[in-house]
Scaffold this motif. Structure first.
Motif, mmCIF file in Angstrom:
data_model
loop_
_atom_site.group_PDB
_atom_site.id
_atom_site.type_symbol
_atom_site.label_atom_id
_atom_site.label_comp_id
_atom_site.label_asym_id
_atom_site.label_seq_id
_atom_site.Cartn_x
_atom_site.Cartn_y
_atom_site.Cartn_z
ATOM 1 N N THR A 118 -53.767 -32.168 16.932
ATOM 2 C CA THR A 118 -55.033 -32.686 16.427
ATOM 3 C C THR A 118 -56.179 -31.741 16.778
ATOM 4 O O THR A 118 -57.156 -31.649 16.042
ATOM 5 N N VAL A 143 -56.925 -29.289 13.958
ATOM 6 C CA VAL A 143 -57.679 -29.896 12.859
ATOM 7 C C VAL A 143 -59.119 -30.144 13.296
ATOM 8 O O VAL A 143 -60.058 -29.907 12.534
ATOM 9 N N THR A 153 -62.053 -27.364 3.663
ATOM 10 C CA THR A 153 -60.595 -27.244 3.617
ATOM 11 C C THR A 153 -60.017 -28.254 2.632
ATOM 12 O O THR A 153 -60.737 -29.066 2.053
ATOM 13 N N ILE A 192 -56.901 -31.197 2.052
ATOM 14 C CA ILE A 192 -55.955 -32.097 2.716
ATOM 15 C C ILE A 192 -55.069 -32.719 1.643
ATOM 16 O O ILE A 192 -55.567 -33.291 0.677
ATOM 17 N N MET A 216 -56.642 -38.261 14.639
ATOM 18 C CA MET A 216 -56.714 -37.391 13.469
ATOM 19 C C MET A 216 -57.227 -38.114 12.218
ATOM 20 O O MET A 216 -56.928 -37.723 11.091
ATOM 21 N N VAL A 246 -52.736 -30.580 6.286
ATOM 22 C CA VAL A 246 -54.109 -30.087 6.345
ATOM 23 C C VAL A 246 -54.008 -28.571 6.207
ATOM 24 O O VAL A 246 -53.326 -27.919 6.992
ATOM 25 N N ILE A 277 -55.071 -24.899 6.633
ATOM 26 C CA ILE A 277 -55.918 -24.101 7.521
ATOM 27 C C ILE A 277 -56.359 -22.873 6.734
ATOM 28 O O ILE A 277 -55.503 -22.136 6.223
#
Length: 130
Positions: free
Chosen positions: A15, A18, A26, A28, A47, A79, A81
């Motif tokens: 977490t 994130v 970003t 998701i 999260m 998620v 990155i």
């Protein structure tokens, strides 16, 4: 502000990576095949993510825009990155943000050294390239 339990979860799970994306844009992926793209406002210890300036694409590709959007942790599949960030950088960024008021001068305790080493090992293991 993060509670003690949130801080524990952030620094003892992924977490923290994130949470290091707070303030960044970003994407998701959700478990129902929907996609959410926007700026991460905040992440809590479980999260759950608050986002702003969001574009939501449902499973059929229909696009909707929202000023604010809340993503519950259990609905998250992935998620993304951004390429300009490394997991180590995101984790240390979050660590500095939460503990910025508390600068330690002098030697670190064995417990602090061990926790930092374990976090680094966890991140390397989770993101090692096969």
């Amino acid at each position: 502000m993060h509670s003690g339990q949130d801080k524990f979860n952030i620094f003892n799970s992924l977490t923290g990576i994130v949470a290091g994306l707070e303030g960044e844009y970003t994407t998701i992926d959700l478990r129902n095949e929907a996609i959410v793209t926007g700026k991460i406002e905040s992440v809590d210890g479980q999260m759950n993510i608050n986002m702003e300036d969001v574009t939501f694409y449902d499973a059929r590709g229909i696009k909707q825009s929202f000023e604010k959007f809340y993503v519950k942790a259990r609905t998250i599949r992935h998620v993304h990155i951004p390429k300009n960030f490394s997991p180590e950088e995101l984790f240390s960024r979050q660590e500095k943000k939460i503990f910025k008021k508390k600068e330690v001068k002098g030697k670190r305790t064995f417990k602090e050294i061990r926790a930092k080493r374990n976090n680094a090992e966890t991140i390397k293991e989770a993101f090692k390239k096969d």
